[in-house]
Design a protein around this motif. Structure first.
Motif, PDB file in Angstrom:
ATOM      1  N   ASN A 261       0.536  -0.998   0.109  1.00 21.65           N
ATOM      2  CA  ASN A 261      -0.196   0.149  -0.107  1.00 21.65           C
ATOM      3  C   ASN A 261       0.976   1.548   0.167  1.00 21.65           C
ATOM      4  OD1 ASN A 261      -2.963  -0.736   0.250  1.00 21.65           O
ATOM      5  ND2 ASN A 261      -1.883  -2.161   1.817  1.00 21.65           N
ATOM      6  N   GLU A 364      -5.589  -4.938   0.575  1.00 21.77           N
ATOM      7  CA  GLU A 364      -6.748  -4.159   0.511  1.00 21.77           C
ATOM      8  C   GLU A 364      -6.792  -3.120   1.430  1.00 21.77           C
ATOM      9  OE1 GLU A 364     -10.933  -3.416  -1.320  1.00 21.77           O
ATOM     10  OE2 GLU A 364      -9.444  -4.182  -2.797  1.00 21.77           O
ATOM     11  N   ALA A 369      -8.857   1.830  -3.249  1.00 22.45           N
ATOM     12  CA  ALA A 369      -7.577   1.006  -3.695  1.00 22.45           C
ATOM     13  C   ALA A 369      -6.863   1.870  -5.082  1.00 22.45           C
ATOM     14  CB  ALA A 369      -8.214  -0.875  -4.400  1.00 22.45           C
ATOM     15  N   ARG A 684     -17.983  -1.812  -3.933  1.00 21.19           N
ATOM     16  CA  ARG A 684     -16.673  -2.275  -5.026  1.00 21.19           C
ATOM     17  C   ARG A 684     -17.168  -1.575  -6.882  1.00 21.19           C
ATOM     18  NH1 ARG A 684     -16.928  -7.971  -2.843  1.00 21.19           N
ATOM     19  NH2 ARG A 684     -17.360  -8.666  -5.108  1.00 21.19           N
TER      20      ARG A 684
END
Length: 975
Positions: A261, A364, A369, A684
């Motif tokens: 990340n 995630e 993301a 999503r």
């Protein structure tokens, strides 16, 4: 500080007000001024209170050098005037010996001997005061751990002793025990020790944020990734931008770096940029800088050392430059501590953190993301990546780009991107080849591509100007057909600009009608148009009439739109122009859909899909499937819509990124998922759609979609995900600089404030609501929204017990409501304020609580006169029920029962259907029975009331409501 306190009472009020401020320079400076003010009074107790507030401000404002100085003054006062210190002040004084020990450890210039001497002082003082020594041994252990000595004995001397009133809180001691096991390499035992804190059972001012920051990597190593993700979101929010928790921020940056990340890590670094200047504690600074170093090294190792990074203010940083600067500072700090301590502990610990390998390729963490490619500066982002070099000449590249554009092929974008770069180079030489044409023609081609991209972003005025420029260059190059198409395109985009800017449907319709008429005249005047160019012009004409039908929603415009689509279809079929056949059929289907003939539209699109699957072009399939998915949604066929839209997204992935518009596919799929009850999947697709809009430059649309995603996240109970998403959005440059529409920004902040409230962060939620209420007060064109925001703000102030401020803010809401009515939200807020005040203050708060209800009654009267129908309970019934609760809280039980009986009459008897009505009726019966049976001591009538209600509800099948009433009846009988 607005005014210097003139009395002791004013000083205490100022101290209390300052104590409500967040830690930082404002609170610290005010605390310093209050000490100066306290010294003017001949009252040592006031000075003690002021010095305690100042030491707290220094401690939690990350200024360890100043904290011991203030404590020395307190200790002198205690030695000279011990009677000034009551039991509470004495407790605070001895508690803060630990604060001084921590401050001295954080300063490498303080000799180790001085640290040990202070601990000896602490021990002597505690023994003389008859206090247990567990807190002293706790500090001795922490010093041993800091220096890097063998901590086994020091740990046992501390952990094996019984706690005292001056021991650190349970949460802090749990963290120290867990860190002891973590240092020994025992992740499992450390996590077991941390369990009460991580589960929220033990907490304090710094916990669980501190424990979470240390537990993140052990959790990942233990495979508990979802727990790590969840705790990262909650824990980071607890320490963000907090100078006294800079080390915790650094560990969150490290966690991002080691879990794939890196982009989020850079985002969080930017959010905490001020910590480079605000952290005065060398120990905290070392922990923060090492976390930054871990992140930047990881980004640089992935080949992104030239990315921009947020470092100390005053210069522009790249990742590589900032990493070098951070590493030098951190190495120097570690060396200073090790020199003071006579060990190599801090350098070794720092090196161990820097040497850690990534734990996961990707975890995630948030709904947004992002990769490192997403944080490239916007000026360098291109819509389509340039293709890998191929063995073709410049002439071949130009001809291929034009051929692909004529076919509408997705690969055309990459060719034009490559050509744009080549033409912009200083050493560009245009081919001397008649098949290619002049440089002016190529520049016109590139302007047309730029116009298309501007049109996709709905920048229609820009697109029209580019098309006009292209037309002039085509004229210069002798390309009449190209010039004609460019001008026709400019007519259409100009009409779209008018349609976008005008609020008048008539004006928007007229603009598209005029554009179509002009294109018809242009075509009639043209001579020698080749079939492909005539097809493109016919398509522009058909598009104009299709848009007119869409804008007007007038079915009279359906026939002309279909007729134009048929002209295009006939021409394209005659000349075998497959792409235009497909577009004509799409226009026909769209026209039928807009005129309300959805089954016919589905038949049209079915025929098109059959053709595309056998004859192509294949790249039109995603758009066609997307349209059929939308038609199925219109027909309430969610499963079929989901199948079409999902297949469209799958097929779009076979073509170059960005070549096919998948934004609408993801948006439609989100809607289909919601209708199917698959909210997580819908979320999503919403976030994916929003991020694509953001990448394509449609920022307002993106933020609107993200706003919907944030609200859905909150509705799903994913509070920390919602807050993290909104924090990320609100840090975007165009939002933080105020460029975005202020109403959209306010909507994002409003959702965040509600999420903070849902997450039980009442202080942060109230602060956000107060700020929103202040900013929305100037919305003269939308007073209703201000009324709603101010009403919610007042309720939060009531929850905080600030009923005076709540009254002021709700009065603002009422004034705005008078200009733009918000009956239900204002009535609900006033009733809730009445309940909160009566519950908190009992009889003393009854008068003010009833004043809130009087205002609510006036609103109910206004709503009735206006014919307003509430979406929830009828306002009169809700008001009567609240009168019952408020009077019950205040001990006025006869009035309470009268009000509840009135509420029952207004609610009416429940029916067999489900819903809230039976629940509300049963709750009203339950409260009336409790008041009558217990407080008025009339159990007989209360039981008769309950038994009748139970029989009624049982006969109607309302089992849950019946059980609650039966439980109360049993309790009454026992009494």
């Amino acid at each position: 500080m607005p005014t210097t306190p003139q009395t002791i009472d004013e000083l205490h009020e100022a101290l209390q007000e300052n104590g409500r401020r967040p830690y930082g320079r404002t609170r610290t400076v005010t605390a310093e001024e209050l000490v100066d003010a306290a010294e003017q009074f001949a009252e040592p107790v006031a000075l003690v209170h002021a010095l305690l507030e100042l030491q707290e401000a220094y401690t939690y404002g990350s200024e360890p050098r100043k904290s011991p100085v203030v404590f020395a003054r307190l200790l002198t006062l205690f030695d000279e005037q011990p009677d000034v210190f009551d039991e509470r002040l004495r407790h605070l004084l001895f508690w803060r010996f630990k604060w001084v020990a921590a401050a001295l450890r954080a300063l490498p210039e303080i000799p180790l001997a001085s640290l040990r001497q202070w601990l000896t002082e602490m021990r002597d003082r505690y023994e003389k005061a008859g206090l247990g020594l567990q807190p002293y041994y706790g500090q001795a252990y922490q010093l041993a751990a800091h220096v890097g000595e063998d901590t086994a004995l020091a740990y046992e001397l501390w952990a094996g002793r019984s706690r005292t009133q001056l021991s650190d809180c349970e949460a802090c001691e749990i963290c120290e025990r867990a860190l002891y096991h973590l240092a020994a390499g025992d992740d499992e035992r450390a996590l077991r020790a941390w369990e009460p804190v991580l589960a929220g059972k033990e907490s304090c001012q710094e916990e669980p944020a501190r424990s979470i920051s240390y537990a993140l990597l052990p959790l990942v190593r233990a495979g508990r990734t979802e727990e790590a993700r969840r705790l990262h979101l909650a824990g980071y929010r607890g320490c963000r931008r907090n100078p006294s928790m800079a080390g915790e921020v650094g560990r969150h940056l490290e966690f991002c770096a080691l879990t794939g990340n890196e982009a989020r890590g850079l985002e969080l670094l930017a959010e905490n940029r001020t910590l480079f200047e605000e952290v005065d504690s060398p120990l905290d600074r070392l922990a923060f800088l090492t976390g930054v170093d871990v992140l930047l090294r990881r980004v640089e190792s992935l080949g992104h050392g030239d990315l921009p990074a947020a470092g100390p203010a005053g210069r522009t940083w790249t990742v590589a430059a900032l990493r070098a600067d951070v590493a030098e500072q951190a190495d120097g700090l570690a060396a200073r501590f090790d020199t003071r301590n006579g060990t190599a502990t801090h350098a070794e610990r720092r090196e161990a953190r820097l040497d850690r390998a990534p734990l996961l390729d990707a975890l995630e963490l948030t709904l947004r993301a992002r990769s490192l490619d997403d944080v490239v500066p916007a000026a360098t982002v291109v819509d389509s990546p340039a293709p890998a070099p191929v063995a073709e000449s410049l002439t071949e590249l130009i001809l291929r780009a034009r051929a692909l554009r004529t076919d509408g092929h997705p690969d055309a974008d990459a060719c034009w991107t490559r050509l744009r770069t080549m033409v912009a180079a200083e050493d560009y030489t245009h081919p001397d080849d008649a098949t290619v044409g002049t440089l002016a023609e190529l520049r016109a081609d590139l302007l047309i591509e730029d116009a298309h991209k501007a049109g996709e972003k709905q920048e229609f005025t820009v697109a029209a100007a580019l098309q006009e420029q292209a037309a002039e260059l085509y004229d210069e190059a002798g390309q009449e057909e190209h010039a004609l198409l460019a001008r026709a395109g400019a007519l259409l985009t100009t009409a779209e600009a008018t349609s976008q800017d005008s609020e008048s449907t008539e004006a928007r319709t007229a603009a598209l009608t005029d554009a179509h008429a002009s294109m018809v005249r242009m075509q009639e005047a043209a001579t020698g148009l080749t079939p492909p160019y005539e097809a493109r012009l016919l398509r522009l004409r058909a598009t104009a009439l299709g848009l007119r039908l869409q804008v007007s929603r007038d079915k009279e415009f359906a026939a002309p739109a279909l007729a134009e689509a048929d002209l295009l279809l006939a021409h394209a079929t005659e000349h075998d122009i497959a792409g235009q056949v497909s577009r004509a059929m799409m226009l026909r289907a769209g026209s039928y859909a807009l005129s309300g003939e959805l089954p016919t539209a589905v038949e049209e699109i079915d025929a098109l899909l059959d053709r595309l699957r056998t004859q192509g072009p294949a790249w039109h399939l995603p758009d066609a499937l997307g349209l059929r998915g939308q038609l199925h949604l219109g027909l309430r066929e969610a499963e079929a819509a989901h199948a079409d839209l999902a297949e469209g997204i799958r097929l779009a992935a076979e073509w170059p990124a960005g070549a096919i518009d998948t934004v609408r596919l993801h948006g439609g799929l989100a809607e289909a998922c919601m209708r199917l009850g698959r909210a997580q999947e819908a979320l999503r697709h919403l976030t994916r759609s929003a991020e694509l809009e953001l990448r394509h430059g449609s920022r307002t649309d993106a933020y609107c979609t993200y706003s919907n995603a944030a609200q859905l996240t909150l509705d799903l109970g994913r509070v920390e995900d919602c807050i993290a998403l909104l924090d990320s959005l609100l840090s975007e440059p165009d939002i933080s600089s105020g460029e975005l529409d202020d109403r959209l920004t306010a909507q994002l902040r409003l959702t965040r404030a509600r999420a903070l409230h849902a997450g039980d962060d009442l202080k942060a939620a109230t602060a956000e609501f107060i700020a929103l209420a202040a900013s929305s007060a100037g919305w003269d064109d939308d007073p209703g929204s201000h009324a709603m925001i101010a009403a919610e703000t007042a309720v939060l102030l009531g929850e905080s017990g600030e009923f005076g401020r709540a009254r002021e803010v709700v009065d603002q809401a009422l004034a705005a409501h008078a200009r733009d009515a918000r009956y239900e939200s204002l009535s609900s807020a006033l009733r809730e304020l009445a309940r909160l005040q009566a519950r908190a203050q009992g009889p003393d708060g009854l008068a003010d609580a009833l004043a809130f209800l009087t205002d609510a009654g006036r609103i109910a009267d206004e709503a009735r006169a206006a014919g307003y129908q509430a979406h929830g309970r009828p306002l009169d019934a809700a008001l009567a029920y609240e009168y019952g609760r408020v009077n019950a809280y205040a001990g006025e039980h006869e009035d309470a029962l009268t009000a509840l009986d009135k509420a029952l009459g207004l609610l009416g008897e429940p029916g067999p259907e489900g819903g809230d009505q039976a629940v509300e009726w049963a709750e009203c019966v339950r409260l009336a029975a409790a008041v009558e049976g217990f407080h008025l001591e009339r159990p007989g009538p209360a039981l008769a009331r309950l038994d009748a209600a139970i029989d009624r509800l049982s006969a109607l099948g309302h089992k849950e409501e019946t059980e609650a009433l039966a439980a109360l009846a049993a309790e009454l009988r026992d009494e």
